[in-house]
Scaffold this active site. Structure first.
Site, short mmCIF file in Angstrom:
data_model
loop_
_atom_site.label_atom_id
_atom_site.label_comp_id
_atom_site.label_asym_id
_atom_site.label_seq_id
_atom_site.Cartn_x
_atom_site.Cartn_y
_atom_site.Cartn_z
N ASP A 36 -81.31 -45.12 26.35
CA ASP A 36 -81.20 -44.34 25.12
C ASP A 36 -80.72 -45.27 24.02
O ASP A 36 -79.89 -46.16 24.27
CB ASP A 36 -80.18 -43.20 25.33
N GLU A 161 -81.86 -24.42 31.65
CA GLU A 161 -80.45 -24.77 31.54
C GLU A 161 -79.66 -23.84 32.46
O GLU A 161 -79.96 -22.67 32.57
CB GLU A 161 -79.96 -24.61 30.10
N ASN A 214 -94.00 -21.01 28.45
CA ASN A 214 -92.81 -20.59 27.70
C ASN A 214 -93.13 -19.39 26.81
O ASN A 214 -92.34 -18.45 26.72
CB ASN A 214 -92.27 -21.74 26.87
N LEU A 256 -87.50 -9.62 32.72
CA LEU A 256 -87.65 -8.24 32.25
C LEU A 256 -86.27 -7.63 31.97
O LEU A 256 -86.09 -6.43 32.12
CB LEU A 256 -88.41 -7.40 33.27
N CYS A 266 -85.71 -23.82 23.53
CA CYS A 266 -87.13 -23.89 23.92
C CYS A 266 -87.98 -22.71 23.46
O CYS A 266 -88.94 -22.90 22.73
CB CYS A 266 -87.23 -24.03 25.43
N LYS A 269 -88.54 -22.28 19.60
CA LYS A 269 -89.22 -23.48 19.06
C LYS A 269 -90.65 -23.57 19.60
O LYS A 269 -91.59 -23.85 18.86
CB LYS A 269 -88.40 -24.71 19.44
C1 UGA Z 1 -86.82 -22.05 29.32
C2 UGA Z 1 -87.80 -21.85 30.49
O1 UGA Z 1 -87.36 -20.76 31.32
C3 UGA Z 1 -87.91 -23.12 31.34
O2 UGA Z 1 -88.88 -22.93 32.36
C4 UGA Z 1 -88.34 -24.28 30.42
O3 UGA Z 1 -88.41 -25.51 31.15
C5 UGA Z 1 -87.31 -24.42 29.31
O4 UGA Z 1 -87.25 -23.19 28.56
C6 UGA Z 1 -87.77 -25.56 28.42
O5 UGA Z 1 -88.87 -25.48 27.86
O6 UGA Z 1 -87.10 -26.60 28.40
P1 UGA Z 1 -84.15 -22.02 29.04
O7 UGA Z 1 -84.39 -22.18 27.58
O8 UGA Z 1 -83.12 -22.87 29.72
O9 UGA Z 1 -85.52 -22.26 29.87
O10 UGA Z 1 -83.68 -20.51 29.25
P2 UGA Z 1 -84.23 -19.20 29.99
O11 UGA Z 1 -83.43 -18.96 31.21
O12 UGA Z 1 -85.69 -19.22 30.14
O13 UGA Z 1 -83.82 -18.08 28.92
C7 UGA Z 1 -84.35 -18.11 27.59
C8 UGA Z 1 -83.82 -16.95 26.79
O14 UGA Z 1 -84.40 -15.73 27.21
C9 UGA Z 1 -82.30 -16.75 26.89
O15 UGA Z 1 -81.77 -16.45 25.62
C10 UGA Z 1 -82.16 -15.57 27.82
O16 UGA Z 1 -80.98 -14.85 27.65
C11 UGA Z 1 -83.39 -14.76 27.45
N1 UGA Z 1 -83.82 -13.83 28.53
C12 UGA Z 1 -84.34 -14.34 29.68
C13 UGA Z 1 -83.71 -12.47 28.34
O17 UGA Z 1 -83.26 -11.98 27.29
N2 UGA Z 1 -84.15 -11.63 29.33
C14 UGA Z 1 -84.66 -12.11 30.50
O18 UGA Z 1 -85.05 -11.28 31.36
C15 UGA Z 1 -84.76 -13.49 30.68
#
Ligand code: UGA
Length: 435
Positions: A36, A161, A214, A256, A266, A269
């Site tokens: 880095d 994450e 995504n 869901l 992610c 964006k």
């Molecule tokens: C997301 C994807 O799930 C990963 O597969 C992907 O690699 C990553 O983006 C990325 O592109 O780097 P992440 O952003 O860590 O992962 O978080 P998620 O667990 O997917 O949650 C995203 C958002 O959706 C959170 O704010 C979460 O609270 C919300 N969410 C998720 C809900 O409101 N309801 C749900 O049922 C699931």
């Protein structure tokens, strides 16, 4: 692992994806150098200090630094020269139009061109617009002074994450986008200890898979949030509706859960970037525009619920529980919890917030808010408690004690993680989402 199957890897960019990739590749037995240009970051990593909060990551870093499978450097060119596999895991922040800015990826491509000294497999894990694999290929070809063979491969990362290490080591699939048989064989060898379906495709399709995945998951979240809003109006319970839908394998239970909308670095964006890609291609993706609109409204609805129940927000004391964009992370990027808190403040409320991990990050983002040392202090004298992140510790609070500390007994549970029956027995007025 025998020295024959141990491969030399260099990971450029030690952000979330880079650090997890480097640490996990080392744990699979490869020899990994994480590079880095940020010297301070490299220095602190070399001393074993992992600056992100991610379950299990620090232990893996420590273990592999000790076994010398993992090292850190700010000398990017030297790292490139000494490895066959070069991972690009740098930031692609959105520009003013929401498109991914490729400046960091381009600059790594030029570093590779300057340092290349033999066959290299260049693996892009950053989320980049379709066509970027070929763009990197072109930049290296043009900038390389002496010819060396190399291949550029798209290998999108799907880790979340909070569960990043297990997502990396036990992925649902590995996607490899390449036109080169040689590169495909080499990278398949690199991942041979990971038991997952392998999808080999062309680079553009691999790049699309990442955005489409995504955006689809974000669509699921907005869809269930829209259903939740109808549930509220007709007297149904969205959690029962999700359950009943999820049993259908074509739908599935995941993503869901109704709530305050999706956030993080992610989904928002990548939805905007995919909209830009589709706009450039001449397709009007208004379905995805709707997904983002529902998401924005969902956050506003939480604020409106508190405002309605209290008959206005000006001068009211609100205890906010949770600031991270989801549980088990300290990340507040595009966090609905932070957005909702900001809206409460803008409407004149006095907010005291608590989050088990994200408060240091939130202090700067929410200059008008107060911060508490524990959840009880956050709700002391409050006219309402607003639960915005689904941390386990909020599920097991002593709500009898919280009730005594609060000025008026209102709970807005934007994550549906509490039991309304129990809370109503304790004298609370409870509002969830879609129930
Ligand atoms: C997301 C994807 O799930 C990963 O597969 C992907 O690699 C990553 O983006 C990325 O592109 O780097 P992440 O952003 O860590 O992962 O978080 P998620 O667990 O997917 O949650 C995203 C958002 O959706 C959170 O704010 C979460 O609270 C919300 N969410 C998720 C809900 O409101 N309801 C749900 O049922 C699931």
């Amino acid at each position: 692992m025998s020295s024959k199957t141990k491969m030399e890897c260099c990971v450029i960019g030690t952000g979330y994806v880079g650090l997890v990739t480097g640490a996990c590749l080392a744990d699979l037995g490869h020899s990994v150098t994480c590079a880095d240009r940020d010297k301070e970051k490299i220095e602190s990593l070399s001393r074993g200090r992992v600056l992100i909060f991610e379950a299990g990551l620090e232990a893996i870093v420590e273990r592999n630094v000790a076994s010398r499978n993992l090292g850190f450097t700010s000398d990017i060119r030297r790292a490139i020269a000494s490895c066959e596999f070069i991972f690009i895991t740098v930031d692609t922040p959105p520009d003013a139009e929401g498109k991914a800015d490729l400046a960091n990826v381009d600059s790594v491509a030029r570093e590779i061109a300057a340092a290349i000294n033999g066959y290299k497999v260049i693996i892009n894990k950053s989320t980049v617009p379709v066509g970027s694999t070929r763009r990197v290929q072109r930049i290296i070809e043009e900038a390389m002074e002496e010819y060396h063979e190399f291949d550029v491969v798209s290998n999108p990362e799907f880790l979340r994450e909070g569960t990043a290490v297990s997502d990396f080591l036990k992925p649902a699939r590995i996607v490899i986008g390449s036109d080169s048989q040689k590169a495909i064989m080499r990278i398949t060898g690199l991942y041979r200890r990971i038991d997952a379906p392998l999808l080999v495709t062309d680079p553009v399709s691999a790049e699309m898979i990442k955005y489409a995945s995504n955006a689809f998951l974000a669509t699921k979240v907005s869809y269930i949030n829209a259903i939740a809003n109808i549930c509220e109006a007709v007297g149904a319970d969205v959690r029962e509706v999700s359950l009943g839908m999820g049993y259908d394998e074509r739908i599935g239970f995941e993503f869901l859960k109704a709530g305050p909308g999706f956030g993080g670095s992610c989904f928002p964006k990548d939805c905007r970037a995919l909209l830009a890609i589709s706009g450039d291609s001449g397709y009007d993706f208004n379905l995805l525009e709707g997904v983002l609109e529902v998401n924005q409204e969902q956050q506003e609805r939480v604020v409106a619920k508190v405002e309605r129940a209290l008959g206005g927000l000006d001068g009211k004391n609100i205890g906010v529980l949770g600031l991270a964009f989801k549980a088990n992370t300290d990340d507040i990027r595009e966090s609905p919890a932070v957005n909702v808190t900001r809206m409460l403040l803008e409407k004149g409320a006095r907010v005291t917030a608590y989050d088990p991990q994200a408060m240091d990050n939130a202090r700067q983002a929410l200059p008008g808010a107060g911060f508490a040392e524990d959840p009880y202090q956050a709700v002391q004298g409050a006219d309402a408690m607003v639960l915005l992140t689904e941390w386990d510790e909020f599920k097991w609070l002593d709500y009898g004690r919280a009730r005594e500390l609060m000025e008026s007994p209102l709970i807005v549970d934007a994550r549906n993680c509490l039991d309304p029956v129990v809370l109503r027995k304790l004298g609370f007025h409870y509002e969830g989402v879609g129930r």
